[in-house]
Design a protein around this motif. Structure first.
Motif: not given
Length: 79
Positions: A1-18
């Motif tokens: 998994m690339t850093n870009a893919e990790i960032f995209n998933k993490l970004q979605a989590i943070l957007m939803d959480q906050f």
């Protein structure tokens, strides 16, 4: 998994959480200063990250920014 893919998933989590917009979640974003996440928020985020990526993170790790978290996830996922 690339850093870009990790960032995209993490970004979605943070957007939803906050309830954030994508422009508010960048690699340089500081979780406590920019997002105003407290320790409970961070615990919840780390739990969601662990579930999403099927990894275990150490809460004691120095995770201050989104980049720090991407790096920790990358170390686990691509180990």
């Amino acid at each position: 998994m690339t850093n870009a893919e990790i960032f995209n998933k993490l970004q979605a989590i943070l957007m939803d959480q906050f309830d954030l917009e994508a422009t508010e979640v960048e690699l340089k974003t500081n979780l406590s200063d920019d997002i105003d996440a407290d320790s409970l928020d961070l615990f919840e985020v780390l739990n969601r990250v662990e579930d999403e990526f099927d990894i275990k993170l150490d809460v004691a790790d120095n995770i201050a920014t989104v980049q720090d978290l991407v790096t920790k996830i990358d170390e686990q996922v691509n180990a």
